[in-house]
Design a protein around this motif. Sequence first.
Motif, PDB file in Angstrom:
ATOM      1  N   ASN B 310      41.289  36.219  42.171  1.00  0.00           N
ATOM      2  CA  ASN B 310      40.632  35.062  42.790  1.00  0.00           C
ATOM      3  C   ASN B 310      39.205  34.920  42.289  1.00  0.00           C
ATOM      4  OD1 ASN B 310      42.797  34.323  44.227  1.00  0.00           O
ATOM      5  ND2 ASN B 310      42.089  35.130  46.205  1.00  0.00           N
ATOM      6  N   HIS B 311      38.509  36.055  42.251  1.00  0.00           N
ATOM      7  CA  HIS B 311      37.122  36.029  41.812  1.00  0.00           C
ATOM      8  C   HIS B 311      37.015  35.616  40.351  1.00  0.00           C
ATOM      9  CE1 HIS B 311      33.249  37.815  40.544  1.00  0.00           C
ATOM     10  NE2 HIS B 311      32.862  37.288  41.688  1.00  0.00           N
ATOM     11  N   THR B 312      37.948  36.128  39.540  1.00  0.00           N
ATOM     12  CA  THR B 312      37.928  35.787  38.122  1.00  0.00           C
ATOM     13  C   THR B 312      38.182  34.299  37.918  1.00  0.00           C
ATOM     14  OG1 THR B 312      38.733  37.992  37.602  1.00  0.00           O
ATOM     15  CG2 THR B 312      38.953  36.338  35.880  1.00  0.00           C
ATOM     16  N   VAL B 313      39.111  33.745  38.706  1.00  0.00           N
ATOM     17  CA  VAL B 313      39.408  32.311  38.589  1.00  0.00           C
ATOM     18  C   VAL B 313      38.157  31.491  38.944  1.00  0.00           C
ATOM     19  CG1 VAL B 313      40.727  30.405  39.592  1.00  0.00           C
ATOM     20  CG2 VAL B 313      41.889  32.518  38.961  1.00  0.00           C
ATOM     21  N   ALA B 314      37.471  31.893  40.023  1.00  0.00           N
ATOM     22  CA  ALA B 314      36.265  31.162  40.426  1.00  0.00           C
ATOM     23  C   ALA B 314      35.200  31.248  39.344  1.00  0.00           C
ATOM     24  CB  ALA B 314      35.744  31.739  41.742  1.00  0.00           C
ATOM     25  N   GLY B 587      46.801  43.588  35.162  1.00  0.00           N
ATOM     26  CA  GLY B 587      46.729  42.189  35.597  1.00  0.00           C
ATOM     27  C   GLY B 587      45.289  41.696  35.632  1.00  0.00           C
ATOM     28  N   LEU B 588      44.394  42.535  36.133  1.00  0.00           N
ATOM     29  CA  LEU B 588      42.982  42.147  36.221  1.00  0.00           C
ATOM     30  C   LEU B 588      42.378  41.980  34.839  1.00  0.00           C
ATOM     31  CD1 LEU B 588      41.793  44.472  39.132  1.00  0.00           C
ATOM     32  CD2 LEU B 588      42.019  41.994  39.166  1.00  0.00           C
ATOM     33  N   ILE B 589      42.696  42.919  33.943  1.00  0.00           N
ATOM     34  CA  ILE B 589      42.137  42.856  32.587  1.00  0.00           C
ATOM     35  C   ILE B 589      42.656  41.614  31.874  1.00  0.00           C
ATOM     36  CG2 ILE B 589      42.138  43.988  30.331  1.00  0.00           C
ATOM     37  CD1 ILE B 589      42.197  46.661  31.850  1.00  0.00           C
ATOM     38  N   PHE B 599      33.410  40.389  29.976  1.00  0.00           N
ATOM     39  CA  PHE B 599      34.458  41.126  30.664  1.00  0.00           C
ATOM     40  C   PHE B 599      34.082  41.377  32.113  1.00  0.00           C
ATOM     41  CE2 PHE B 599      36.659  44.979  31.934  1.00  0.00           C
ATOM     42  CZ  PHE B 599      37.950  44.607  31.652  1.00  0.00           C
ATOM     43  N   SER B 600      35.011  41.079  33.026  1.00  0.00           N
ATOM     44  CA  SER B 600      34.744  41.323  34.440  1.00  0.00           C
ATOM     45  C   SER B 600      36.060  41.539  35.146  1.00  0.00           C
ATOM     46  CB  SER B 600      34.027  40.111  35.036  1.00  0.00           C
ATOM     47  OG  SER B 600      34.467  39.887  36.348  1.00  0.00           O
ATOM     48  N   LEU B 601      36.155  42.620  35.909  1.00  0.00           N
ATOM     49  CA  LEU B 601      37.387  42.871  36.654  1.00  0.00           C
ATOM     50  C   LEU B 601      37.438  42.020  37.911  1.00  0.00           C
ATOM     51  CD1 LEU B 601      37.850  46.714  36.399  1.00  0.00           C
ATOM     52  CD2 LEU B 601      39.094  44.925  35.203  1.00  0.00           C
ATOM     53  N   GLY B 602      36.283  41.499  38.325  1.00  0.00           N
ATOM     54  CA  GLY B 602      36.276  40.662  39.516  1.00  0.00           C
ATOM     55  C   GLY B 602      36.389  41.448  40.800  1.00  0.00           C
ATOM     56  N   LEU B 603      36.370  42.787  40.701  1.00  0.00           N
ATOM     57  CA  LEU B 603      36.547  43.606  41.905  1.00  0.00           C
ATOM     58  C   LEU B 603      35.220  43.764  42.637  1.00  0.00           C
ATOM     59  CD1 LEU B 603      38.884  46.632  41.231  1.00  0.00           C
ATOM     60  CD2 LEU B 603      39.111  44.828  42.925  1.00  0.00           C
ATOM     61  N   ASP B 604      35.246  43.484  43.925  1.00  0.00           N
ATOM     62  CA  ASP B 604      34.070  43.717  44.743  1.00  0.00           C
ATOM     63  C   ASP B 604      34.032  45.207  45.094  1.00  0.00           C
ATOM     64  OD1 ASP B 604      31.998  43.647  46.480  1.00  0.00           O
ATOM     65  OD2 ASP B 604      33.151  42.813  48.152  1.00  0.00           O
ATOM     66  N   PRO B 605      33.003  45.923  44.654  1.00  0.00           N
ATOM     67  CA  PRO B 605      32.980  47.381  44.849  1.00  0.00           C
ATOM     68  C   PRO B 605      33.122  47.786  46.318  1.00  0.00           C
ATOM     69  CG  PRO B 605      31.107  46.681  43.530  1.00  0.00           C
ATOM     70  CD  PRO B 605      31.801  45.433  43.976  1.00  0.00           C
ATOM     71  N   VAL B 606      32.493  47.031  47.215  1.00  0.00           N
ATOM     72  CA  VAL B 606      32.549  47.398  48.635  1.00  0.00           C
ATOM     73  C   VAL B 606      33.972  47.233  49.157  1.00  0.00           C
ATOM     74  CG1 VAL B 606      31.714  46.856  50.950  1.00  0.00           C
ATOM     75  CG2 VAL B 606      30.158  46.747  48.988  1.00  0.00           C
TER      76      VAL B 606
END
Lengths: 256, 632
Positions: B310-314, B587-589, B599-606
């Motif tokens: 979702n984050h990557t799409v945004a 999938g994220l990559i 390059f961004s995995l879009g993962l929120d660390p928290v």
Amino acid sequence: MTHPSAVSATAPLTTNRTAVSLTDVHKTYPGGAQPVHAMRGVTLAIAAGSFTAVMGPSGSGKSTLLNVAAGLDGPTSGRIVIGDTDVSHLSADALTQFRRRHVGFIFQSYNLLPHLTVAENLRLPWWLDGRMADARRESELLAAVGLSDMAHRLPSELSGGQAQRVAIARALATQPAVIFADEPTGALDSHTGAAILDALREAVTAFHQTLVMVTHDPQVAAAADEVVFLADGAVVDRAAGLTAPQLSQRVLELGR
Amino acid sequence: MTAVAAAGMRQVSVRALRAHWPSAAGVFLTVVLAAALMVASGVLIESGLRESDPFSPTAMMLPAAMGSFAGVALMLAVFVVSQAFAAALRDRRREFALLRAVGATGRQVRSLITTEVMAISAVALLAGGVAGWWGAGALVPLLTSSGIVEPGFAPSPSPWPLLGAAVLLLPAAWIAGRLAAREMARLSPTAAVGTSTADARALSPGRIVAAWICAGAGLLVTLTPVFLPGAVGGAAGAASAFLYLIAVGLAGPALVLRAATWLTRRRSLQGHAATVLASANARGFSRRLTAAVVPLALLVSLGSVQTGVNHTVAQAAAQQLGDALAADLVWQGPSEQAVDAREALAGAPGVEAVATTGQAMVQVRTDSADEDLPFLDGLNWEAGAVTVLEDPAGLVDPGVTAGDMADLAEPDTVAIAADGLTLPGMGVGDRLELRWPDGTETSPRVVAVYERGLGLGGLIMSPATASSSGGATVYVETEPGAADAVAASTSDAGFPMIPAAEYVEAAVAGGSDDSRLSNVLLMVLLAFIGIAAANALVIATRSRTGEFALLGRLGATRRQLRAMLGVEAALVGVGAVVIGTLTALPGLIAASLAMVRGFSLGLDPVFYASLAGATVVIAFLGVAGARLRARA
């Protein structure tokens, strides 16, 4: 306990018939680096109505012999006939059906279903066979093993000896051609064990059954009509009329 | 079989269920939750499809918003339910082997298991239907506040969602029961003669082949975003994570065995009873451990993939919009003022060029009508927003890959995004079928295909074809260095503007208006997996009472047993986090490579840390209820 006169509908078997015969039976377990040859060409005939003890050192193939002869496990090669039926080539399901009608089995670990009562465990062979349990035979059997008043208990509420008595009654339930017992007293103390053996022998005699029992106990084997000695997966001797010390000596020699 | 004998076998079933009621209840709860998830999303989707006004928010957004949720919920429900049945039945291997030894045929064992599985599933399905109906109602306030349904919306009652859940869940339960039964029925009766209760070690060749197929299919799906970037790529991420996890579930016992064997050989671990026992248990009960790890891994995997993609799409949408705009300043206002604004801004000193965009709502036919099921006609139309673009100077560059944007000046024409989810295979010269809010239907000709669909939307028309409603936007290109001066002067004239970069940021943030809803739905899914996973662990631990008693008899203290369970829980928790992360990564990559620059995995660390933490906590909760007796 029970007198033969109390037993009904039991076809008397003559002792000159053969209940079980094995011809050149081999059993090999393919395992790891080296396959294990648990049976190497066993040929054996068990007379109907007899009590046969199987003795031998640990690892001699006693339990394998019993499992294969009883149809619990298939042979690698060779022929096994129970009654008039060659079971060596039956399909798995056909073999299971044959087994539950014509073979009784008593295990060292009782093998009662924990959530079924004593009476229900006893009825299981009939249920599995799609038949009505025979109420008369059920009470006869419970009386024969001295558990008439415990029909509604669960296995967890029984002592080891009582549990094994249930297993004996279950093995007798369908009037099988032969009963196999794999050290039925192995998990019991000697006093209880002796009582169980008495019960088993009496029941077998009363119901005219054939009994094949694997045992370590020379006292038990001494009471058998015949003793079969196994070593390294082969029958090495058969004897009758030996005393317990003589049997003990024989097994010790085989173990060397 | 006579009726009496059948009653006898039924009694065997009933007794077994009574004896195993905790695990039966656990499975029941899992199926209830799964059915509730499916029924709730089904009820809402159907209500949206049945909505009489196709341009109301309910009809436009509800099916789409719930549809993507339902897709994931469906995969999850089927997966979790089959896992639950497999785990519950595995703990009864010995019982079934006993039945085999007493003379039950493989067929009888299979039918016993199937009857039990189907009875539990059917009752649970009904209970889940009620719970799902209630859940759909409970979501209404949130849906209303997110603007997805109109105030006063109420789900419409119908048997279809329950039937749908039945059609999907019952076969899944049946297959799970059959697979477990197949394993049991294949057990040699001699297995019951021995007292060993350890898992069978070897995996069947079929299972290994299936694992490879799932891994291969996962790889294929992972690569989809490379060929089909955009929203389709986003969906692929979750699907690939699922496939990898199924592969892990299938091959799991073999993997656990290897890992545990490796662990037991570590010198440093030897000498501690707890670690030696725990890794020996992992080796001996590799299937049981796999069953515990996989649902937890699913929690980590799905949570990471969903939020990450979702984050990557945004992010991709922001990049595309930024790339498309050559403007320096942006004015936004109601469409009635758009003409005045455009005129005023175009005439302002220092302005080189202006472009106007507005929005129009439309429905696009994605599938031909099905006369047998007229109420499903709603499924053939997809709601879409048209960007109405008036841009003679070319300030907005959609990244045309075919055709020419200039042709949009002709009436009855449209440009479409290349990665449009709904219009695969459409090209220049094809015609779309559209339905407008006033009821008219048109079929404009495609004159251009562009690639910046995430940033600009899926359809672009000129004012010659569509008139915009709602908000309007005017993009302004200024002479070099004149931006500040232009902004100041037009602000005085009554048309305040913001810098284009600020506009891009705000536009993308506005796109995640319904992010609260999707967060809530994701949390519902994660809670479902969490409950199912905890449940599986509790079942597995309960079934080990005998094993703990045996260890107690051999002299293990309660402390040692607790330590052993602690090490096992840590193995399960950490294993789940590692496997979950590894299955989510491809999938994220792929999504990142296909959609965004850099390059961004879009993962929120928290968020990721709390997922991992929750996973480990569940692993420990699962063994907390173990009944340990020092002396037994």
